[in-house]
Design an enzyme around this catalytic site. Structure first.
Site, short mmCIF file in Angstrom:
data_model
loop_
_atom_site.label_atom_id
_atom_site.label_comp_id
_atom_site.label_asym_id
_atom_site.label_seq_id
_atom_site.Cartn_x
_atom_site.Cartn_y
_atom_site.Cartn_z
N SER A 29 5.04 -29.00 -33.44
CA SER A 29 6.37 -28.68 -33.98
C SER A 29 7.19 -28.08 -32.85
O SER A 29 6.64 -27.68 -31.83
CB SER A 29 6.25 -27.65 -35.11
N ASP A 30 8.52 -28.02 -33.01
CA ASP A 30 9.25 -27.22 -32.03
C ASP A 30 9.07 -25.74 -32.44
O ASP A 30 8.54 -25.45 -33.52
CB ASP A 30 10.73 -27.62 -31.95
N ALA A 31 9.50 -24.84 -31.59
CA ALA A 31 9.23 -23.43 -31.82
C ALA A 31 9.72 -23.01 -33.20
O ALA A 31 10.93 -23.04 -33.46
CB ALA A 31 9.92 -22.61 -30.74
N ASN A 32 8.80 -22.63 -34.07
CA ASN A 32 9.13 -22.16 -35.43
C ASN A 32 9.77 -23.22 -36.32
O ASN A 32 10.29 -22.88 -37.38
CB ASN A 32 10.09 -20.96 -35.37
N SER A 33 9.75 -24.47 -35.90
CA SER A 33 10.49 -25.46 -36.70
C SER A 33 9.83 -25.70 -38.05
O SER A 33 10.47 -26.21 -38.97
CB SER A 33 10.72 -26.76 -35.94
#
Ligand code: BGC
Length: 747
Positions: free
Chosen positions: A284-288
């Site tokens: 995932s992207d950061a915290n996505s």
């Protein structure tokens, strides 16, 4: 037990060395299967849990006792913002103190260098030099891997047509073909030939997908993209990277047609897994994963975990939601263990391919780090690529290169000339840059200009573009007292990058006013523009004698700039994003459709055609444009056939001649237009290019080969085919300076 497992892995690995590839793959899978059988649910999910190495108390994050989590086997990898000593400690905890001793990944954003900074990626793309770009990422990989990193979050493969978006600086520009070639070069650079080589790293193609199409150029905003456009444009560089063997892919933050990329079945399952058979893992992207909640598609963490995992987001970057939610969900049967095993297998196979089971410390050798970081040959490569990435936009009366004999004094003006702040000369996403190692413009002037002629340095304005009256006055006086001005303006490094969207893409603050006041002195002016995005230069391009776009050149900035000013290097960079005439034109790009009401020519002023009433339709500087200190002639293209069948290869050739008096490189560009098709096709599309270096007077035959593949597009029924009919082929040295021939593709 853990030693035993590592030993078993080592023996298996040694034995498999000489075996053919598929048997090797089978063996890796068997070993990984054996390990998976031994893992508890939490240990499995732990491998999908990628954490940040130093805590931030971000609203999204829960503080975790990292050591404790590693010991419990609940961490798959860490993005460390710390030194190697700490990495060794974490790895030791994973290997010695967790039940199964599975080593950790260490990941980092390595986008244009690690410690030795290369020009920003958008600048690099303007070199059109695939070997040099590959080499830049090879060096970035060497420095990162020597610092303990085995997984880099790059390359950025987003495409963008909107100068307002701050992340343009990370991309390869607006064209899908060029960006795909660059994507392949970057994958080769980072991953090398063999991941087991400890100077290679896993790469991560990001952000999948459509992130560059965020509406209004506003970072994190929604994107609306038709399937045809998605496939023909945004997905192409990702497909190229997957074909080149990229090992990981990162989700984008944005929604595409209302569905966040992090839980997008079409992107992650239909395209990535089913059509492209991607064998690595997604992150995932950061915290996505958390962000599915504010996106409004998940009511809580549990739902966010279900949706993203089921769609094919294999691992969780920084939100820790998988760790908190997935074990329960598996026990409840909401998510199948088989599905989890599949994701874990993807992660472990890559740990195995990196050689981490054989030697978890292979990347963690301080001696190697000393040897490679900031090495002389790395700096040399950065300097060369910087000069190749500069784009000469104006050069009246061949004022450049500077003939120092003509002048007695120079006024060097600009706030970035002696600055190591604000990522001024290196650009954003500068990994573990040591700014003190940057060669500033003043450093290079002191060394190479001062011995020849005198120069004065004044700021002229502040770092964010605000030029105060006294600063302007001081700069004007210094120019009045000198023979020539070298003025360095534009954006500092923090003006672009993530979260760096802008509505105004003219020169920041009142820099235009400063330039006009300097120009009013009547002294010759060389303007060097620093930027992380296309800027609107319409107000000032005719005020100055030479205009060179230097982007953000990296560690060797000052040296590269002086190389270029003195003619020790010759510009060959070509724009990879259109530079608007007016900011109201964005999004602007060269490969647009003809529309039903095309102008007859750029001067066509009739009402009711595709034009603006207050500005031209065309950009100020088009895609592919850039001047040289020498001149080139490109002869009209010739075709091997005027009619071809689908199985034929069409040869297109021209002759390139260096008609000037200096060694120089020209990028010969080939564009194609499909005149009549089942769906409207762009007025031209880049299909091939060659960067060629020629001595004065030298000429070379340049040949390209066009096959059916180059003529394919997604037709009205969404089949990827070439439709018979007439095509135009254009050859030239920019998307606006072209010579044409036609051919027919027979049914
Ligand atoms: C960016 C990614 C980056 C990640 C980790 C995110 O905010 O969008 O490109 O890899 O942070 O730093």
């Amino acid at each position: 037990m853990k030693y035993l497992i590592i030993l078993v892995f080592s023996i298996f690995t040694m034995l498999s060395c000489s075996e053919e590839k598929h048997r090797k793959t089978e063996k890796i899978s068997n070993q990984v299967d054996q390990l998976i059988q031994k893992m508890s649910l939490k240990e499995k999910v732990g491998q999908l849990n990628m954490l940040k190495g130093l805590y931030s108390t971000d609203i999204y994050e829960q503080e975790t006792d990292l050591e404790k989590a590693i010991k419990a086997g609940q961490v798959g990898g860490i993005t460390p913002y710390t030194d190697m000593e700490q990495l060794i400690k974490w790895q030791k905890t994973a290997v010695d103190s967790s039940r199964l001793g599975i080593p950790l990944f260490f990941s980092f954003d390595v986008v244009h260098g690690y410690q030795t900074m290369f020009p920003i990626p958008l600048a690099q793309s303007c070199s059109w030099d695939l070997k040099a770009i590959e080499n830049a990422d090879r060096i970035a990989a060497i420095e990162a891997s020597a610092s303990g990193i085995n997984w880099v979050f790059g390359p950025v493969l987003d495409l963008c047509r909107d100068a307002r978006w701050g992340r343009n600086m990370e991309t390869a520009g607006e064209d899908a073909y060029l960006a795909s070639q660059i994507a392949k070069a970057r994958v080769r650079g980072y991953q090398g030939k063999n991941l087991k080589d400890s100077l290679t790293v896993m790469a991560c193609a990001k952000h999948f997908a459509g992130y560059g199409a965020v509406e209004g150029g506003l970072d994190y905003n929604a994107a609306e993209i038709s399937e045809r456009h998605m496939r023909e444009y945004h997905l192409k560089p990702f497909k190229a990277a997957v074909e080149e063997g990229i090992t990981t892919v990162m989700n984008a933050f944005n929604t595409v047609n209302g569905i966040p990329s992090t839980q997008n079945d079409f992107l992650l399952k239909t395209i990535l897994q089913n059509e492209w058979s991607f064998g690595g893992f997604t992150v995932s992207d950061a915290n996505s994963i958390y962000e599915l909640i504010p996106h409004g598609v998940a009511k809580d963490q549990r739902e966010a975990a279900i949706k993203s995992f089921k769609s094919g987001s294999n691992t969780d970057l920084w939100s820790e939601i998988y760790m908190q939610e997935l074990p329960k969900l598996i026990e409840e049967g909401v998510i199948s263990e088989h599905h989890i095993n599949e994701a874990v297998r993807r992660v472990l196979e890559l740990k195995q391919k990196l050689g981490l089971f054989e030697d978890p410390y292979r990347y963690l050798n301080p001696q190697r780090q000393k040897k490679f970081l900031g090495a002389e040959n790395h700096r040399k490569a950065s300097r060369e690529l910087a000069t190749k990435s500069f784009v000469l936009l104006e050069n009246k009366d061949a004022i450049l290169p500077l003939d120092l004999k003509k002048y007695n004094s120079i006024a060097l003006i600009g706030p970035m000339n002696d600055s190591r702040e604000f990522r001024d000369l290196v650009g954003n996403w500068a990994a573990r840059v040591k700014v003190e190692e940057t060669v500033t413009i003043v450093d290079a002037f002191e060394q190479r200009i001062r011995p020849e002629i005198n120069y004065t340095q004044t700021a002229g304005c502040g770092h964010w573009g605000k030029c105060k009256e006294d600063q302007i006055r001081e700069a004007v006086t210094s120019l009045q007292n000198s023979d020539i001005g070298i003025v360095v303006l534009g954006e500092n490094g923090y003006s672009s990058g993530e979260g760096g969207s802008k509505t105004d893409v003219t020169l920041p603050g009142n820099q235009e006013e400063l330039i006009k006041k300097l120009a009013a002195t009547g002294k010759p002016i060389i303007l060097l523009v620093m930027a992380g995005r296309p800027l609107v230069l319409t107000e000032i391009n005719e005020e100055v004698d030479a205009l060179m776009l230097c982007w953000q050149p990296g560690t060797e900035a000052g040296n590269a700039i002086v190389d270029m000013l003195l003619g020790e290097a010759n510009p060959s960079g070509k724009l990879t994003m259109s530079f608007p005439y007016h900011q109201g034109q964005v999004p602007i790009y060269y490969n647009h459709l003809n529309t039903g009401r095309p102008p007859k020519n750029p001067e066509d002023k009739r009402w009711g055609i595709t034009k603006y009433s207050d500005a031209p339709r065309e950009p100020l500087y088009p895609f592919g444009y850039g001047l040289s200190y020498t001149s080139f002639e490109i002869k009209p293209p010739e075709l091997s056939h005027s009619h071809i069948k689908k199985s034929d290869t069409l040869k297109v050739s021209t002759v390139l001649k260096n008609t000037g008096d200096r060694l120089g490189a020209e990028v010969v560009q080939l564009y194609i237009r499909d005149l009549v098709a089942s769906v409207a096709r762009p007025i031209k599309e880049l299909k091939a290019f060659k960067r060629i270096v020629l001595k004065p007077g030298e000429e070379q035959v340049v040949t390209f080969q066009i096959t059916e593949e180059d003529l394919k597009f997604w037709d009205i029924n969404m089949n990827f085919i070439a439709e018979p009919g007439q095509f135009e082929v254009y050859i030239g040295n920019s998307s606006h300076h072209l010579k044409k021939v036609s051919f027919t593709l027979k049914p």
